[in-house]
Scaffold this active site. Structure first.
Site, PDB file in Angstrom:
ATOM      1  CB  SER A 165      -0.885   0.016   1.248  1.00 50.63           C
ATOM      2  OG  SER A 165      -1.506   1.278   1.425  1.00 50.63           O
ATOM      3  CE1 TYR A 182      -4.090  -2.307   4.625  1.00 52.81           C
ATOM      4  CE2 TYR A 182      -3.221  -0.077   4.423  1.00 52.81           C
ATOM      5  CZ  TYR A 182      -3.714  -1.228   3.846  1.00 52.81           C
ATOM      6  OH  TYR A 182      -3.817  -1.312   2.475  1.00 52.81           O
TER       7      TYR A 182
END
Length: 275
Positions: A165, A182
């Site tokens: 990401s 995350y």
């Protein structure tokens, strides 16, 4: 008498060079895509299937897998599905053995399955933290290890694509929910990509990562509900990621066209990270 060496690359013979179309083909290959029943995973699986791979999808929900299977079959692709909860790391070796037994050795692994948890860092519980780290980091490593031992290393060939990401590289915007686990897990996944690429290159295994920006999905819904306009405004191309925007890079990294690319992370964010 030997002929003179070519004076430049333009003088090198082209006879027998493979076409780009043939380099991109995946006929006869088995591609395992985790979290492949929807969203980015399904998009990537569709690209692999379109170019000839037998796509193997895993996900937790059988109904979602059935819908994805029907969609790929309607488009002319070959697909198998395996219901699996990859948070259960003890089940990974058995899953891989089952896939190899039923479908065949794996040629391409896409580590796409992941999760997030929105909460301030000071409020994150150990259970929340470990859930995110386990699925986003431990599972890709253990799955890569299992597939490498079962298929890649004995055959001296393989491709791994890790889905990271842009949050691996940037702190979250103040207007978005905090997702410390995350972000940390995706940064670690980039590091894992580089380390495995360096270690397993001798086995003919190419390992790369894709770092998507904002794509509409179930995982990004909470962020985009309040941040979509700002995200579009801060993206040079003026839009979020779409249903085909990961297909090209997936195909490149999975095929012989990308055989000299390894250890890299490709950001796919419409230019948002330029600012």
């Amino acid at each position: 008498m030997s002929s003179a060496a070519p004076s430049s690359i333009r003088d090198l013979p082209l006879e027998g060079s493979p076409s780009i179309a043939s380099l991109l083909r995946l006929d006869g290959k088995v591609a395992l895509v985790t979290g492949g029943s929807r969203g980015l995973g399904l998009q990537m699986a569709e690209a692999l299937a379109e170019f000839g791979a037998h796509v193997v999808l895993t996900a937790r929900k059988e109904a979602d897998l059935q819908q994805a299977e029907d969609r790929i079959r309607r488009a002319g692709g070959t697909v198998s599905t395996f219901t699996a909860n990859l948070s259960d790391t003890d089940a990974i070796s058995g899953l891989v053995a089952n896939i190899v037994d039923r479908v065949g050795p794996v040629d391409i692994l896409v580590n796409n399955a992941g999760t997030t948890w929105g909460a301030p860092a000071e409020e994150q519980t150990p259970e929340q933290w470990l859930k995110v780290i386990s699925l986003n980091l431990n599972t890709p490593f253990l799955l890569s290890q299992a597939v490498a031992n079962a298929s890649f290393i004995p055959r001296r060939s393989g491709r791994i694509i890790n889905v990271a990401s842009i949050m691996a590289f940037f702190a979250p915007h103040p207007e978005t929910p905090p997702t410390v686990g995350y972000n940390a897990s995706k940064a670690a996944l980039v590091g894992l990509t580089r380390s495995l690429a360096a270690e397993w290159g001798k086995y003919g295994i190419n390992i790369n990562a894709i770092a998507p920006g904002y794509f509409p999905s179930k995982m990004t819904r909470q962020v985009l509900d309040s941040f979509e306009e700002a995200a579009v405004r801060m993206t040079p191309v003026g839009r979020l990621g779409g249903e085909a925007d990961l297909k090209g890079i997936t195909l490149l990294l999975a095929s012989e066209a990308g055989r000299h690319i390894t250890g890299q992370t490709v950001i796919v964010d419409g230019g948002a990270s330029l600012y």
